[in-house]
Scaffold this active site. Sequence first.
Site, PDB file in Angstrom:
ATOM      1  N   LYS A   9       0.833  -1.201   0.000  1.00  0.00           N
ATOM      2  CA  LYS A   9       0.000   0.000   0.000  1.00  0.00           C
ATOM      3  C   LYS A   9       0.878   1.265   0.000  1.00  0.00           C
ATOM      4  O   LYS A   9       2.103   1.178   0.187  1.00  0.00           O
ATOM      5  CB  LYS A   9      -0.909  -0.027   1.237  1.00  0.00           C
ATOM      6  CG  LYS A   9      -2.007  -1.105   1.189  1.00  0.00           C
ATOM      7  CD  LYS A   9      -2.711  -1.157   2.553  1.00  0.00           C
ATOM      8  CE  LYS A   9      -3.895  -2.080   2.582  1.00  0.00           C
ATOM      9  NZ  LYS A   9      -4.468  -2.139   3.966  1.00  0.00           N
ATOM     10  N   TYR A  49     -12.584  -2.423  -2.505  1.00  0.00           N
ATOM     11  CA  TYR A  49     -13.008  -2.341  -1.101  1.00  0.00           C
ATOM     12  C   TYR A  49     -14.534  -2.224  -0.947  1.00  0.00           C
ATOM     13  O   TYR A  49     -15.020  -1.758   0.097  1.00  0.00           O
ATOM     14  CB  TYR A  49     -12.305  -1.169  -0.405  1.00  0.00           C
ATOM     15  CG  TYR A  49     -10.872  -1.499   0.014  1.00  0.00           C
ATOM     16  CD1 TYR A  49     -10.584  -2.638   0.776  1.00  0.00           C
ATOM     17  CD2 TYR A  49      -9.816  -0.660  -0.331  1.00  0.00           C
ATOM     18  CE1 TYR A  49      -9.280  -2.937   1.159  1.00  0.00           C
ATOM     19  CE2 TYR A  49      -8.494  -0.969   0.053  1.00  0.00           C
ATOM     20  CZ  TYR A  49      -8.251  -2.103   0.805  1.00  0.00           C
ATOM     21  OH  TYR A  49      -6.964  -2.394   1.207  1.00  0.00           O
ATOM     22  N   PHE A  57     -14.566   3.549   8.614  1.00  0.00           N
ATOM     23  CA  PHE A  57     -13.222   3.825   8.089  1.00  0.00           C
ATOM     24  C   PHE A  57     -13.163   3.828   6.556  1.00  0.00           C
ATOM     25  O   PHE A  57     -12.092   4.029   5.987  1.00  0.00           O
ATOM     26  CB  PHE A  57     -12.230   2.793   8.648  1.00  0.00           C
ATOM     27  CG  PHE A  57     -12.545   1.344   8.309  1.00  0.00           C
ATOM     28  CD1 PHE A  57     -12.135   0.795   7.100  1.00  0.00           C
ATOM     29  CD2 PHE A  57     -13.258   0.544   9.205  1.00  0.00           C
ATOM     30  CE1 PHE A  57     -12.429  -0.538   6.790  1.00  0.00           C
ATOM     31  CE2 PHE A  57     -13.565  -0.789   8.892  1.00  0.00           C
ATOM     32  CZ  PHE A  57     -13.141  -1.324   7.672  1.00  0.00           C
ATOM     33  N   ARG A  85      -1.281 -14.289   4.127  1.00  0.00           N
ATOM     34  CA  ARG A  85      -1.941 -13.594   5.252  1.00  0.00           C
ATOM     35  C   ARG A  85      -1.107 -13.772   6.530  1.00  0.00           C
ATOM     36  O   ARG A  85      -0.988 -12.860   7.339  1.00  0.00           O
ATOM     37  CB  ARG A  85      -3.354 -14.143   5.498  1.00  0.00           C
ATOM     38  CG  ARG A  85      -4.349 -13.922   4.376  1.00  0.00           C
ATOM     39  CD  ARG A  85      -5.070 -12.614   4.392  1.00  0.00           C
ATOM     40  NE  ARG A  85      -5.893 -12.329   5.539  1.00  0.00           N
ATOM     41  CZ  ARG A  85      -6.633 -11.218   5.642  1.00  0.00           C
ATOM     42  NH1 ARG A  85      -6.621 -10.308   4.673  1.00  0.00           N
ATOM     43  NH2 ARG A  85      -7.354 -10.987   6.697  1.00  0.00           N
ATOM     44  N   THR A  91      -4.654  -7.718  10.850  1.00  0.00           N
ATOM     45  CA  THR A  91      -5.009  -6.402  10.292  1.00  0.00           C
ATOM     46  C   THR A  91      -4.533  -5.255  11.181  1.00  0.00           C
ATOM     47  O   THR A  91      -4.010  -4.254  10.690  1.00  0.00           O
ATOM     48  CB  THR A  91      -6.549  -6.332  10.118  1.00  0.00           C
ATOM     49  OG1 THR A  91      -6.967  -7.457   9.334  1.00  0.00           O
ATOM     50  CG2 THR A  91      -6.973  -5.045   9.455  1.00  0.00           C
ATOM     51  N   ARG A 102       3.396  -6.707   9.469  1.00  0.00           N
ATOM     52  CA  ARG A 102       2.658  -5.630  10.140  1.00  0.00           C
ATOM     53  C   ARG A 102       3.169  -5.412  11.565  1.00  0.00           C
ATOM     54  O   ARG A 102       3.172  -4.285  12.053  1.00  0.00           O
ATOM     55  CB  ARG A 102       1.162  -5.937  10.109  1.00  0.00           C
ATOM     56  CG  ARG A 102       0.547  -5.650   8.724  1.00  0.00           C
ATOM     57  CD  ARG A 102      -0.791  -6.296   8.562  1.00  0.00           C
ATOM     58  NE  ARG A 102      -1.517  -5.803   7.394  1.00  0.00           N
ATOM     59  CZ  ARG A 102      -2.679  -6.328   6.970  1.00  0.00           C
ATOM     60  NH1 ARG A 102      -3.224  -7.329   7.627  1.00  0.00           N
ATOM     61  NH2 ARG A 102      -3.275  -5.848   5.907  1.00  0.00           N
ATOM     62  N   ASN A 112      -1.331   0.029   7.539  1.00  0.00           N
ATOM     63  CA  ASN A 112      -0.839  -1.318   7.846  1.00  0.00           C
ATOM     64  C   ASN A 112      -0.121  -2.007   6.671  1.00  0.00           C
ATOM     65  O   ASN A 112      -0.070  -3.228   6.594  1.00  0.00           O
ATOM     66  CB  ASN A 112      -1.972  -2.179   8.423  1.00  0.00           C
ATOM     67  CG  ASN A 112      -3.110  -2.369   7.445  1.00  0.00           C
ATOM     68  OD1 ASN A 112      -3.096  -1.814   6.358  1.00  0.00           O
ATOM     69  ND2 ASN A 112      -4.099  -3.154   7.829  1.00  0.00           N
ATOM     70  N   HIS A 115      -1.905  -5.349   1.559  1.00  0.00           N
ATOM     71  CA  HIS A 115      -3.184  -6.055   1.400  1.00  0.00           C
ATOM     72  C   HIS A 115      -2.871  -7.464   0.935  1.00  0.00           C
ATOM     73  O   HIS A 115      -1.939  -7.663   0.157  1.00  0.00           O
ATOM     74  CB  HIS A 115      -4.054  -5.374   0.334  1.00  0.00           C
ATOM     75  CG  HIS A 115      -5.210  -6.236  -0.081  1.00  0.00           C
ATOM     76  ND1 HIS A 115      -6.381  -6.308   0.635  1.00  0.00           N
ATOM     77  CD2 HIS A 115      -5.349  -7.118  -1.108  1.00  0.00           C
ATOM     78  CE1 HIS A 115      -7.194  -7.183   0.061  1.00  0.00           C
ATOM     79  NE2 HIS A 115      -6.588  -7.697  -1.010  1.00  0.00           N
ATOM     80  N   GLU A 126      -9.869 -11.043  -7.023  1.00  0.00           N
ATOM     81  CA  GLU A 126      -9.008  -9.855  -6.954  1.00  0.00           C
ATOM     82  C   GLU A 126      -7.917  -9.888  -8.018  1.00  0.00           C
ATOM     83  O   GLU A 126      -7.572  -8.852  -8.586  1.00  0.00           O
ATOM     84  CB  GLU A 126      -8.395  -9.740  -5.542  1.00  0.00           C
ATOM     85  CG  GLU A 126      -9.456  -9.386  -4.504  1.00  0.00           C
ATOM     86  CD  GLU A 126      -8.924  -9.316  -3.069  1.00  0.00           C
ATOM     87  OE1 GLU A 126      -9.701  -8.957  -2.177  1.00  0.00           O
ATOM     88  OE2 GLU A 126      -7.732  -9.630  -2.842  1.00  0.00           O
TER      89      GLU A 126
HETATM   90  P1  IDP Z   1      -7.230  -6.872   5.855  1.00  0.00           P
HETATM   91  O1  IDP Z   1      -6.502  -5.848   5.037  1.00  0.00           O
HETATM   92  O2  IDP Z   1      -6.345  -7.471   6.917  1.00  0.00           O
HETATM   93  O3  IDP Z   1      -7.919  -7.918   5.013  1.00  0.00           O
HETATM   94  P2  IDP Z   1      -9.897  -5.729   6.317  1.00  0.00           P
HETATM   95  O4  IDP Z   1     -10.727  -5.957   7.523  1.00  0.00           O
HETATM   96  O5  IDP Z   1     -10.313  -6.374   5.031  1.00  0.00           O
HETATM   97  O6  IDP Z   1      -8.376  -6.114   6.681  1.00  0.00           O
HETATM   98  O7  IDP Z   1      -9.820  -4.158   6.108  1.00  0.00           O
HETATM   99  C1  IDP Z   1      -9.264  -3.622   4.921  1.00  0.00           C
HETATM  100  C2  IDP Z   1      -8.336  -2.498   5.299  1.00  0.00           C
HETATM  101  O8  IDP Z   1      -9.117  -1.423   5.824  1.00  0.00           O
HETATM  102  C3  IDP Z   1      -7.309  -2.800   6.376  1.00  0.00           C
HETATM  103  O9  IDP Z   1      -6.154  -3.444   5.888  1.00  0.00           O
HETATM  104  C4  IDP Z   1      -7.015  -1.437   6.905  1.00  0.00           C
HETATM  105  O10 IDP Z   1      -6.087  -0.748   6.055  1.00  0.00           O
HETATM  106  C5  IDP Z   1      -8.360  -0.742   6.802  1.00  0.00           C
HETATM  107  N1  IDP Z   1      -9.085  -0.811   8.071  1.00  0.00           N
HETATM  108  C6  IDP Z   1      -9.757  -1.867   8.588  1.00  0.00           C
HETATM  109  N2  IDP Z   1     -10.295  -1.579   9.777  1.00  0.00           N
HETATM  110  C7  IDP Z   1      -9.956  -0.293  10.027  1.00  0.00           C
HETATM  111  C8  IDP Z   1     -10.220   0.613  11.109  1.00  0.00           C
HETATM  112  O11 IDP Z   1     -10.867   0.270  12.095  1.00  0.00           O
HETATM  113  N3  IDP Z   1      -9.689   1.869  10.987  1.00  0.00           N
HETATM  114  C9  IDP Z   1      -8.964   2.282   9.907  1.00  0.00           C
HETATM  115  N4  IDP Z   1      -8.700   1.474   8.872  1.00  0.00           N
HETATM  116  C10 IDP Z   1      -9.192   0.205   8.925  1.00  0.00           C
HETATM  117 MG    MG Z   2      -9.493  -7.737   3.695  1.00  0.00          MG
END
Ligand code: IDP
Ligand code: MG
Length: 150
Positions: A9, A49, A57, A85, A91, A102, A112, A115, A126
């Site tokens: 990212k 997304y 968020f 993963r 996450t 991470r 973070n 992806h 994807e």
């Molecule tokens: P992932 O990337 O580990 O699959 P997801 O739950 O799919 O996690 O969320 C997608 C992305 O959205 C996360 O990687 C993160 O960048 C962002 N994100 C998720 N939850 C939050 C939050 O509570 N605050 C801010 N950003 C968030």
């Molecule tokens: Mg995800």
Amino acid sequence: MERTLVLVKPDGVQRGLIGEVISRLERRGLRMVAAKFMAVSQELAETHYAIHKGKPFYDGLISYITSAPVMAMVWEGPQAVAAVRQTMGATKPVEAAPGTLRHDFALEVGRNLTHASDSVENGAKEVELWFKKSELVEWKREVDRWVFEK
Ligand code: IDP
Ligand code: MG
């Protein structure tokens, strides 16, 4: 053989961590299938997304992913989705296991670094969303038989 989409990212690109991410996936034994350095359009971000639309968020997430270039890649291997993963970590960086990307390089969920597809089905979807078929490289490595059991 499973395939998964990996993004470094914008924060990872800005911080010079593309090589670190690639290096960890390479040394794990995964095989790169495709890679491109690119700006993410609003449309691509929203499609990618879509599942998070409406969450608090979401707007921040879309502006984060479109704010600067990303490195998009496809990696393959046995159980590639779970393996990648695991290498990325949870996450929320403060919940990610020590030794994961991470954990080692991030602090905040909204920054973070990476992806990675969360299921085999989403991995296939994807990969199709981010890459044309002609961009996917089918190849074998000399070392494959020392990494892949079959
Ligand atoms: P992932 O990337 O580990 O699959 P997801 O739950 O799919 O996690 O969320 C997608 C992305 O959205 C996360 O990687 C993160 O960048 C962002 N994100 C998720 N939850 C939050 C939050 O509570 N605050 C801010 N950003 C968030
Ligand atoms: Mg995800």
